[in-house]
Each structure stands twice: as C-alpha cells, then as structure tokens.
Design a protein around this motif. Structure first.
Motif, PDB file in Angstrom:
ATOM      1  N   GLU A 193       0.888  -1.236  -0.050  1.00 24.61           N
ATOM      2  CA  GLU A 193       0.126   0.021   0.129  1.00 24.61           C
ATOM      3  C   GLU A 193       0.727   1.199   0.248  1.00 24.61           C
ATOM      4  OE1 GLU A 193      -3.984  -0.623   2.138  1.00 24.61           O
ATOM      5  OE2 GLU A 193      -2.343  -1.371   3.437  1.00 24.61           O
ATOM      6  N   ARG A 194       0.291   2.348  -0.701  1.00 28.01           N
ATOM      7  CA  ARG A 194       1.144   3.482  -0.660  1.00 28.01           C
ATOM      8  C   ARG A 194       0.652   4.379   0.648  1.00 28.01           C
ATOM      9  NH1 ARG A 194       3.464   5.619  -4.836  1.00 28.01           N
ATOM     10  NH2 ARG A 194       2.538   4.190  -6.292  1.00 28.01           N
ATOM     11  N   GLY A 195       1.841   4.680   1.317  1.00 26.86           N
ATOM     12  CA  GLY A 195       1.860   5.318   2.560  1.00 26.86           C
ATOM     13  C   GLY A 195       2.540   6.742   2.570  1.00 26.86           C
ATOM     14  N   PRO A 196       2.787   7.412   3.206  1.00 29.21           N
ATOM     15  CA  PRO A 196       3.852   8.621   3.207  1.00 29.21           C
ATOM     16  C   PRO A 196       4.777   8.266   2.727  1.00 29.21           C
ATOM     17  CG  PRO A 196       2.723   8.407   5.493  1.00 29.21           C
ATOM     18  CD  PRO A 196       2.348   7.352   4.776  1.00 29.21           C
ATOM     19  N   GLN A 197       5.539   9.216   1.999  1.00 30.13           N
ATOM     20  CA  GLN A 197       6.801   8.895   1.032  1.00 30.13           C
ATOM     21  C   GLN A 197       7.801   8.727   2.204  1.00 30.13           C
ATOM     22  OE1 GLN A 197       7.248   9.338  -2.293  1.00 30.13           O
ATOM     23  NE2 GLN A 197       9.374   8.837  -2.101  1.00 30.13           N
ATOM     24  N   ALA A 198       8.398   7.647   2.034  1.00 30.95           N
ATOM     25  CA  ALA A 198       9.607   7.373   2.894  1.00 30.95           C
ATOM     26  C   ALA A 198      10.991   7.541   2.320  1.00 30.95           C
ATOM     27  CB  ALA A 198       9.505   5.528   3.190  1.00 30.95           C
ATOM     28  N   LEU A 222       5.113   2.860  -1.680  1.00 26.82           N
ATOM     29  CA  LEU A 222       4.566   1.433  -1.779  1.00 26.82           C
ATOM     30  C   LEU A 222       5.262   0.574  -0.775  1.00 26.82           C
ATOM     31  CD1 LEU A 222       3.479   0.474  -5.287  1.00 26.82           C
ATOM     32  CD2 LEU A 222       2.090   0.744  -3.370  1.00 26.82           C
ATOM     33  N   ARG A 223       4.783  -0.063   0.404  1.00 30.16           N
ATOM     34  CA  ARG A 223       5.195  -0.776   1.244  1.00 30.16           C
ATOM     35  C   ARG A 223       4.451  -1.918   1.478  1.00 30.16           C
ATOM     36  NH1 ARG A 223       8.694   1.818   0.153  1.00 30.16           N
ATOM     37  NH2 ARG A 223      10.340   3.313   1.313  1.00 30.16           N
ATOM     38  N   ALA A 224       4.681  -3.122   2.132  1.00 30.85           N
ATOM     39  CA  ALA A 224       4.235  -4.179   2.271  1.00 30.85           C
ATOM     40  C   ALA A 224       3.454  -3.806   3.718  1.00 30.85           C
ATOM     41  CB  ALA A 224       4.797  -5.521   2.488  1.00 30.85           C
ATOM     42  N   LEU A 230      12.137 -13.145  -0.244  1.00 27.16           N
ATOM     43  CA  LEU A 230      10.570 -13.166   0.027  1.00 27.16           C
ATOM     44  C   LEU A 230       9.952 -12.090   0.790  1.00 27.16           C
ATOM     45  CD1 LEU A 230      10.475 -16.565   2.204  1.00 27.16           C
ATOM     46  CD2 LEU A 230       9.492 -16.119  -0.246  1.00 27.16           C
ATOM     47  N   PRO A 231       8.948 -11.423   0.433  1.00 27.12           N
ATOM     48  CA  PRO A 231       8.346 -10.211   0.871  1.00 27.12           C
ATOM     49  C   PRO A 231       8.515 -10.054   2.315  1.00 27.12           C
ATOM     50  CG  PRO A 231       6.852 -11.269  -0.845  1.00 27.12           C
ATOM     51  CD  PRO A 231       7.667 -12.338  -0.441  1.00 27.12           C
ATOM     52  N   ARG A 232       8.580  -8.805   2.893  1.00 27.88           N
ATOM     53  CA  ARG A 232       8.590  -8.493   4.235  1.00 27.88           C
ATOM     54  C   ARG A 232       7.803  -7.361   4.410  1.00 27.88           C
ATOM     55  NH1 ARG A 232      13.391  -6.477   6.051  1.00 27.88           N
ATOM     56  NH2 ARG A 232      14.104  -6.015   3.870  1.00 27.88           N
ATOM     57  N   ARG A 233       7.168  -7.407   5.616  1.00 23.78           N
ATOM     58  CA  ARG A 233       6.297  -6.483   6.055  1.00 23.78           C
ATOM     59  C   ARG A 233       7.053  -5.033   6.388  1.00 23.78           C
ATOM     60  NH1 ARG A 233       3.513  -4.062  10.521  1.00 23.78           N
ATOM     61  NH2 ARG A 233       1.114  -3.929   9.985  1.00 23.78           N
ATOM     62  N   GLY A 234       6.656  -4.119   5.744  1.00 29.78           N
ATOM     63  CA  GLY A 234       7.317  -2.643   5.847  1.00 29.78           C
ATOM     64  C   GLY A 234       8.240  -2.372   4.659  1.00 29.78           C
ATOM     65  N   ALA A 235       8.376  -3.301   3.903  1.00 27.97           N
ATOM     66  CA  ALA A 235       9.495  -3.200   2.852  1.00 27.97           C
ATOM     67  C   ALA A 235       8.840  -2.790   1.640  1.00 27.97           C
ATOM     68  CB  ALA A 235      10.170  -4.519   2.775  1.00 27.97           C
ATOM     69  N   PRO A 236       9.546  -2.501   0.834  1.00 22.66           N
ATOM     70  CA  PRO A 236       9.106  -2.061  -0.648  1.00 22.66           C
ATOM     71  C   PRO A 236       8.878  -3.207  -1.510  1.00 22.66           C
ATOM     72  CG  PRO A 236      11.402  -1.311  -0.739  1.00 22.66           C
ATOM     73  CD  PRO A 236      10.878  -1.658   1.015  1.00 22.66           C
ATOM     74  N   LYS A 242      -2.139   0.492  -4.444  1.00 22.37           N
ATOM     75  CA  LYS A 242      -2.002  -0.745  -3.606  1.00 22.37           C
ATOM     76  C   LYS A 242      -1.646  -1.777  -4.767  1.00 22.37           C
ATOM     77  CE  LYS A 242      -5.948   0.236  -0.800  1.00 22.37           C
ATOM     78  NZ  LYS A 242      -5.204   0.848   0.576  1.00 22.37           N
ATOM     79  N   VAL A 243      -0.899  -2.843  -4.411  1.00 22.85           N
ATOM     80  CA  VAL A 243      -0.625  -3.956  -5.261  1.00 22.85           C
ATOM     81  C   VAL A 243      -1.019  -5.226  -4.432  1.00 22.85           C
ATOM     82  CG1 VAL A 243       1.117  -5.207  -6.779  1.00 22.85           C
ATOM     83  CG2 VAL A 243       1.171  -2.793  -6.751  1.00 22.85           C
ATOM     84  N   SER A 244      -1.826  -6.120  -5.176  1.00 19.86           N
ATOM     85  CA  SER A 244      -2.127  -7.269  -4.206  1.00 19.86           C
ATOM     86  C   SER A 244      -1.461  -8.436  -5.046  1.00 19.86           C
ATOM     87  CB  SER A 244      -3.553  -7.470  -4.332  1.00 19.86           C
ATOM     88  OG  SER A 244      -3.987  -8.839  -3.800  1.00 19.86           O
ATOM     89  N   VAL A 245      -0.679  -9.306  -4.118  1.00 20.02           N
ATOM     90  CA  VAL A 245       0.162 -10.367  -4.628  1.00 20.02           C
ATOM     91  C   VAL A 245      -0.143 -11.645  -3.844  1.00 20.02           C
ATOM     92  CG1 VAL A 245       2.452 -11.158  -4.978  1.00 20.02           C
ATOM     93  CG2 VAL A 245       2.155  -8.789  -4.992  1.00 20.02           C
ATOM     94  N   VAL A 246      -0.360 -12.854  -4.862  1.00 21.49           N
ATOM     95  CA  VAL A 246      -0.955 -14.118  -4.279  1.00 21.49           C
ATOM     96  C   VAL A 246       0.047 -15.165  -4.860  1.00 21.49           C
ATOM     97  CG1 VAL A 246      -2.696 -14.600  -5.690  1.00 21.49           C
ATOM     98  CG2 VAL A 246      -2.459 -15.943  -3.608  1.00 21.49           C
ATOM     99  N   ALA A 247       0.695 -15.849  -3.879  1.00 28.38           N
ATOM    100  CA  ALA A 247       1.700 -16.946  -4.523  1.00 28.38           C
ATOM    101  C   ALA A 247       1.018 -18.399  -4.050  1.00 28.38           C
ATOM    102  CB  ALA A 247       3.019 -16.669  -4.307  1.00 28.38           C
ATOM    103  N   VAL A 248       1.353 -19.608  -4.919  1.00 30.74           N
ATOM    104  CA  VAL A 248       0.967 -20.612  -4.374  1.00 30.74           C
ATOM    105  C   VAL A 248       1.910 -21.563  -4.998  1.00 30.74           C
ATOM    106  CG1 VAL A 248      -1.530 -20.224  -4.447  1.00 30.74           C
ATOM    107  CG2 VAL A 248      -0.631 -21.275  -6.480  1.00 30.74           C
TER     108      VAL A 248
END
Length: 320
Positions: A187-192, A206-208, A233-239, A287-293
C-alpha cells in the motif's frame, strides 16, 4: 428473549467451555458469536444494531461527534453500553466499527464476570477487535466459496464484500488454510526515505502492509539463516523487491503473472506460481495485491485470468 441469547449468556458459554482459551482467539470467538446469536452470512448495519441491542451488548448510536474516532463505547447507569459509531463513515465502515466495539464490550464483560480470564489493553485489544469484526463480516463458508471462484483474487473479493484490502488479505490466509498460499498487500503511504542503492521508482511510497501465509506454505530454503531469505521473500514494511512481479505492477499499473518462480531448492519442488494486481486510485497505483501458490497448485489461480488481462512471464528466479 431466551436468557442465554444475551451478553451475559454468551460470556458464560465461553467461560464454561473446556476449550475456552482456544475459543477466545478473536477469529474463533467470531465463530462462536455467529453460532450463538444466529448471525446471518452477510450481516448489514440494521441487523447488527438490532442484534447488539436485543442481546444487551450495546445500543448503537450514529453520531457526528466522535472526537475523530471511528467509534467508542461507554457504560450507562443501568449497566448497559452505548456504542457510538461515526455517522460520516460509509455503511461498510459502520458495520465493522459496531462489531469492533461489540468485541471490546464482550471481552470487558467476560473479564468482569470471570476475572481469571485476562483482558488485553490498548493496541492489542484494538487489533483483536478488528480481526473479530472481519471474521464476523466475512464468514468462512461463503468466503471460501467466493475465494475459490475468484482464483484467490483479493481485488475481486473486495468488489464482492466491500471490506478493506488489508482485512481481505488477512482473511484469505485465515480461511483458506487447506491451500498453501502467500498473500501480500503493498500500500502507498507517506513518502519514505529511499533506502541506499534502491531505485527511485520502487520507493515511491509502496510498502508491504500485510504479509500473510497459510500453515502449508513453507519453502525448504526457510531452513537456511534469515539473512539468506532477505530480498527473496516479501517482508512487512519493505517495498516490492527489485525485479519482482509486484514491482512490475507498481511501475506499469497492469496486472502481471509469473507462471513459474524457481530457485528455492535444487529439486524445484518449491517452485511457485505468482499473480499480482494493481488497485488504481486517482490515476496512480495505490495498492498492489500479490498471491503465490505452489507451482503444482497453479490451477487454483486460473479464474483470475478471466477477471483481468495479465502480462505473463513464464519463468523467474527467486523473486516474487
């Protein structure tokens, strides 16, 4: 009214259950709440307010003076509760807020009646209340049907339920426990501040915000040190990782798919299929939604291809 279909009756039911500590988890408690009070599969504000009032959980009051809060609850002189909900919120937000406050009322009353049962406070209680509300509004039977029919598509689920993308992403991993999957929401939040060496396009806010997985989603390389996983692998808070399908969607604004992501083990048993979809607000990717299986389960994603035109890549190495 049946004496058990009350706030105190529900609290006594929870306290008397030998598995009460398992059922006090907010998601499990939502299931108990739905069963006890006969909550319909798709609750609406009028029905929610009526149920809360009849059961003695609280009288819902729509107010334009909530002090900037979405809602809050207060006790009354006769031992009841008033649940104030911001009248300026849309219907979907009001439903969530009413159930959020109802959860806090029920946990407070449960603690009053049975002091040995603890009570969280502050942000912890607030997060529990959000999960309870989401689980009550997105009940597992019908949610699973919609999720499977959409190909685990959070964007399509949002169109069906109208709930937040974050709560839908979390709920996807909660309900679809039989299906190994990883669901990520950027999701897009304040400019980091841009991390050193990171391309400018990637760090445009954009951050996870959600990284959720089912118990069956596990890669062999997760047995390696954590440092070996960073950037893969994606990490919370990372681009979005450079070169990832999420980065491509963020840059192009178009859905993208990677048929096979490999490189996690020598036998390719942990290969993945990955889809990503954008959410466009105000002409930009919000926002960007990603799903992996697992690659062997890639057919579960096929319904998504009927929902959007994906740019497809047939193979990628170690980057989601």
């Amino acid at each position: 009214m049946n004496g058990t279909l009350t706030l105190d009756g529900f609290c006594h039911r929870l306290a008397a259950d030998p598995l009460r500590y398992r059922k006090l988890h907010p998601v499990a408690m939502a299931g108990e709440f739905v069963d006890h009070f006969g909550v319909p599969p798709f609750p609406r504000m009028e029905g929610i307010a009526g149920l809360l009032d009849r059961s003695g959980i609280g009288t819902v009051v729509l107010s334009h003076e909530t002090g900037g809060l979405r809602g809050y609850h207060v006790g009354t002189r006769d031992g009841g509760y008033l649940i104030h909900v911001d009248a300026s919120e849309g219907r979907v937000g009001q439903e969530h807020t009413a159930l959020h406050e109802a959860y806090e009322v029920m946990r407070e009353r449960l603690h009053d009646l049975h002091p040995r049962i603890g009570l969280a406070a502050g942000i912890s209680l607030c997060r529990q209340a959000d999960r309870f509300a989401a689980a009550t509004l997105m009940q597992p039977y019908w949610f699973a049907i919609f999720a499977e029919a959409s190909g685990l598509d959070v964007v399509a689920l949002q169109a069906s339920y109208g709930r937040s993308y974050a709560s839908l992403t979390i709920r996807l991993a909660e309900v679809m426990r039989h299906q190994p999957l990883l669901a990520v929401l950027y999701e897009r939040g304040p400019q980091a501040e841009r991390p050193p060496g990171m391309p400018g396009q990637v760090s445009e806010g954009l951050r996870a915000t959600v990284v959720a997985r089912t118990p069956g989603f596990r890669l062999r390389m997760q047995r390696r040190p954590l440092s070996a996983l960073r950037g893969l692998l994606p990490r919370r808070g990372a681009p979005p990782p450079p070169g990832s399908v999420a980065e491509r969607v963020a840059l192009t604004g178009r859905p993208a798919a990677v048929d096979r992501v490999s490189g996690y083990d020598l036998w390719r048993a942990d290969d993945l299929a990955v889809l990503a979809r954008p959410v466009i607000w105000g002409g930009q990717v919000a926002k960007v939604s990603v799903v992996a299986v697992p690659y062997r389960d890639r057919s579960v994603l096929l319904p998504q291809f009927a929902n959007a035109a994906f740019e497809r890549t047939f193979h990628a190495h170690q980057v989601l």
